[in-house]
Design a protein around this motif. Structure first.
Motif, PDB file in Angstrom:
ATOM      1  N   GLY A 101      24.311  62.423  -8.371  1.00 42.01           N
ATOM      2  CA  GLY A 101      25.049  61.469  -7.825  1.00 42.01           C
ATOM      3  C   GLY A 101      25.226  60.336  -8.318  1.00 42.01           C
ATOM      4  N   TRP A 102      26.285  59.270  -8.384  1.00 41.80           N
ATOM      5  CA  TRP A 102      26.335  57.860  -8.893  1.00 41.80           C
ATOM      6  C   TRP A 102      26.290  57.028  -7.740  1.00 41.80           C
ATOM      7  CZ3 TRP A 102      30.503  54.639  -8.224  1.00 41.80           C
ATOM      8  CH2 TRP A 102      30.394  53.377  -9.149  1.00 41.80           C
ATOM      9  N   SER A 103      25.804  55.924  -8.159  1.00 40.24           N
ATOM     10  CA  SER A 103      25.545  54.717  -7.307  1.00 40.24           C
ATOM     11  C   SER A 103      25.721  53.562  -7.887  1.00 40.24           C
ATOM     12  CB  SER A 103      24.268  54.804  -6.201  1.00 40.24           C
ATOM     13  OG  SER A 103      24.240  53.569  -5.511  1.00 40.24           O
ATOM     14  N   ASN A 104      26.636  52.655  -7.504  1.00 41.47           N
ATOM     15  CA  ASN A 104      26.959  51.193  -8.251  1.00 41.47           C
ATOM     16  C   ASN A 104      25.758  50.214  -7.799  1.00 41.47           C
ATOM     17  OD1 ASN A 104      27.805  50.562  -5.558  1.00 41.47           O
ATOM     18  ND2 ASN A 104      29.711  50.311  -6.152  1.00 41.47           N
ATOM     19  N   ARG A 105      24.807  50.909  -6.860  1.00 39.53           N
ATOM     20  CA  ARG A 105      23.590  49.989  -6.500  1.00 39.53           C
ATOM     21  C   ARG A 105      22.417  49.825  -7.677  1.00 39.53           C
ATOM     22  NH1 ARG A 105      24.885  53.413  -2.465  1.00 39.53           N
ATOM     23  NH2 ARG A 105      26.050  52.468  -0.329  1.00 39.53           N
ATOM     24  N   ARG A 106      22.717  50.742  -8.659  1.00 41.27           N
ATOM     25  CA  ARG A 106      21.884  50.676  -9.458  1.00 41.27           C
ATOM     26  C   ARG A 106      22.412  50.700 -11.120  1.00 41.27           C
ATOM     27  NH1 ARG A 106      19.079  49.940  -6.142  1.00 41.27           N
ATOM     28  NH2 ARG A 106      17.165  50.988  -5.368  1.00 41.27           N
ATOM     29  N   PRO A 107      21.977  50.279 -12.191  1.00 43.80           N
ATOM     30  CA  PRO A 107      22.709  50.116 -13.507  1.00 43.80           C
ATOM     31  C   PRO A 107      23.156  51.336 -13.926  1.00 43.80           C
ATOM     32  CG  PRO A 107      20.596  48.936 -13.324  1.00 43.80           C
ATOM     33  CD  PRO A 107      20.416  49.927 -12.098  1.00 43.80           C
ATOM     34  N   LEU A 108      24.329  51.313 -14.518  1.00 43.88           N
ATOM     35  CA  LEU A 108      24.863  52.370 -14.991  1.00 43.88           C
ATOM     36  C   LEU A 108      24.234  53.115 -16.298  1.00 43.88           C
ATOM     37  CD1 LEU A 108      27.518  54.287 -15.175  1.00 43.88           C
ATOM     38  CD2 LEU A 108      28.452  52.578 -16.795  1.00 43.88           C
ATOM     39  N   ALA A 109      23.413  52.178 -16.940  1.00 47.43           N
ATOM     40  CA  ALA A 109      22.695  52.841 -17.987  1.00 47.43           C
ATOM     41  C   ALA A 109      21.435  53.492 -17.604  1.00 47.43           C
ATOM     42  CB  ALA A 109      22.184  51.375 -18.676  1.00 47.43           C
ATOM     43  N   SER A 110      20.960  53.527 -16.424  1.00 45.51           N
ATOM     44  CA  SER A 110      19.967  54.291 -15.954  1.00 45.51           C
ATOM     45  C   SER A 110      20.501  55.576 -15.631  1.00 45.51           C
ATOM     46  CB  SER A 110      19.360  53.663 -14.544  1.00 45.51           C
ATOM     47  OG  SER A 110      18.673  52.440 -14.824  1.00 45.51           O
ATOM     48  N   TYR A 111      21.801  55.886 -14.989  1.00 42.12           N
ATOM     49  CA  TYR A 111      22.464  56.855 -14.854  1.00 42.12           C
ATOM     50  C   TYR A 111      22.602  57.826 -16.006  1.00 42.12           C
ATOM     51  CZ  TYR A 111      26.164  59.900 -13.058  1.00 42.12           C
ATOM     52  OH  TYR A 111      27.143  61.053 -12.884  1.00 42.12           O
ATOM     53  N   VAL A 112      23.288  57.165 -17.055  1.00 37.33           N
ATOM     54  CA  VAL A 112      23.652  57.574 -18.150  1.00 37.33           C
ATOM     55  C   VAL A 112      22.491  58.111 -18.856  1.00 37.33           C
ATOM     56  CG1 VAL A 112      24.612  57.317 -20.437  1.00 37.33           C
ATOM     57  CG2 VAL A 112      25.768  56.392 -18.282  1.00 37.33           C
ATOM     58  N   ALA A 113      21.405  57.529 -18.840  1.00 39.82           N
ATOM     59  CA  ALA A 113      20.141  57.835 -19.529  1.00 39.82           C
ATOM     60  C   ALA A 113      19.657  59.150 -19.048  1.00 39.82           C
ATOM     61  CB  ALA A 113      19.147  56.615 -19.674  1.00 39.82           C
ATOM     62  N   ALA A 114      19.710  59.454 -17.808  1.00 37.42           N
ATOM     63  CA  ALA A 114      19.125  60.281 -16.961  1.00 37.42           C
ATOM     64  C   ALA A 114      19.893  61.615 -17.456  1.00 37.42           C
ATOM     65  CB  ALA A 114      18.989  60.260 -15.341  1.00 37.42           C
ATOM     66  N   GLN A 115      21.305  61.439 -17.238  1.00 41.68           N
ATOM     67  CA  GLN A 115      22.073  62.590 -17.489  1.00 41.68           C
ATOM     68  C   GLN A 115      22.076  62.999 -19.055  1.00 41.68           C
ATOM     69  OE1 GLN A 115      26.251  61.978 -16.702  1.00 41.68           O
ATOM     70  NE2 GLN A 115      25.806  63.428 -14.763  1.00 41.68           N
ATOM     71  N   SER A 116      21.625  62.086 -20.022  1.00 39.75           N
ATOM     72  CA  SER A 116      21.724  62.386 -21.319  1.00 39.75           C
ATOM     73  C   SER A 116      20.402  63.172 -21.561  1.00 39.75           C
ATOM     74  CB  SER A 116      21.440  61.274 -22.264  1.00 39.75           C
ATOM     75  OG  SER A 116      22.636  60.412 -22.145  1.00 39.75           O
ATOM     76  N   GLU A 117      19.100  62.694 -21.043  1.00 42.75           N
ATOM     77  CA  GLU A 117      18.075  63.606 -20.987  1.00 42.75           C
ATOM     78  C   GLU A 117      18.202  64.967 -20.555  1.00 42.75           C
ATOM     79  OE1 GLU A 117      13.285  63.038 -20.096  1.00 42.75           O
ATOM     80  OE2 GLU A 117      14.688  61.339 -20.344  1.00 42.75           O
ATOM     81  N   LEU A 118      18.866  64.992 -19.533  1.00 50.22           N
ATOM     82  CA  LEU A 118      18.916  66.406 -19.100  1.00 50.22           C
ATOM     83  C   LEU A 118      19.800  67.465 -19.786  1.00 50.22           C
ATOM     84  CD1 LEU A 118      19.304  65.562 -14.978  1.00 50.22           C
ATOM     85  CD2 LEU A 118      17.503  66.704 -16.156  1.00 50.22           C
ATOM     86  N   PHE A 119      20.879  66.803 -20.405  1.00 46.19           N
ATOM     87  CA  PHE A 119      21.750  67.416 -21.422  1.00 46.19           C
ATOM     88  C   PHE A 119      20.886  68.093 -22.487  1.00 46.19           C
ATOM     89  CE2 PHE A 119      25.558  65.299 -19.281  1.00 46.19           C
ATOM     90  CZ  PHE A 119      26.013  66.810 -18.704  1.00 46.19           C
TER      91      PHE A 119
END
Length: 244
Positions: free
Chosen positions: A121-139
């Motif tokens: 899930g995505w939340s604008n309460r946290r930096p977008l970079a953290s979300y993208v980094a987590a997704q990238s690592e999982l991919f």
């Protein structure tokens, strides 16, 4: 719009008013904490999201739900998630397992990361970079990552074995408490939430089938829960009892 990508419909308010009225009639001594009308954490409190996935609901996408949790004694005692579009009702009670439409459910048995399907899930309460980094690592690890835009249903699907894990860097308690109980009662593992002041402040959420939980935890930097997820004051009471 309540904010960027934060939708509100008349139905949200109507559903919450209905649930609040019925709970007040049945349990007048209990507290209420809802997404739309608020409230305050109490020792016994019903935590309600009248529509989780409002953006889907507003566009007639049948992936949304009602989420209700009952917290007492510092723990989530009851959790219910209903998807009315598919006529699916998930229920869990602490220590008694989890069901979908009355039948027991269990998390998936996936062990191979290249066979996993996670949801983030995505939340604008946290930096977008953290979300993208987590997704990238999982991919990069070989997982499939998707987003259904309903965190409560995302957690229910982990409990039901339809997804191998769910993570979000920040969720409100009404979005996740019922789903976290479902996952634990269905044999899954989660991150801490209540013990991290989640009832009052919200926080990060992780839930997964045990064999792949560490990978999801590393990618998102969300720790896994070591023991029972209790409210901080309940942990203190439990520790005092053990010492005594």
């Amino acid at each position: 719009m309540k904010g960027p990508q934060d939708y509100l419909t008349e139905t949200d308010g109507a559903v919450e008013a209905h649930i609040r009225a019925r709970l007040s009639e049945a349990f007048p001594e209990d507290g209420f904490l809802g997404e739309e009308t608020g409230g305050a954490p109490r020792d016994q409190v019903w935590v309600v999201d009248p529509i989780d996935g409002t953006a889907n609901f507003a566009r007639a996408i049948p992936h949304f739900c009602i989420s209700i949790a009952f917290v007492a004694g510092g723990e989530v005692q009851l959790g219910g998630i209903v998807n009315p579009a598919l006529d699916e009702t998930y229920l869990a009670r602490l220590g008694e397992g989890a069901t979908r439409n009355g039948r027991p459910i269990h998390v998936s048995e996936t062990t191979d990361i290249t066979a996993t399907s996670f949801e983030m899930g995505w939340s604008n309460r946290r930096p977008l970079a953290s979300y993208v980094a987590a997704q990238s690592e999982l991919f990069e690890a070989g997982s499939n990552v998707r987003r259904g835009a309903s965190g409560a249903l995302g957690l229910a699907y982990v409990a039901d074995g339809r997804s191998d894990g769910y993570a979000e860097l920040h969720m409100n308690p009404w979005d996740c408490l019922a789903g976290l109980l479902l996952v634990r009662e269905a044999g899954g593992v989660t991150g801490p939430f209540l013990s991290a002041d989640g009832l009052a402040q919200g926080g990060s959420v992780l839930a997964a089938t045990p064999a792949v939980a560490d990978i999801l935890s590393r990618a998102t930097t969300i720790p896994l829960l070591a023991g029972r997820d209790l409210l901080p004051e309940s942990q203190s009471r439990a520790q005092s009892l053990r010492i005594a």
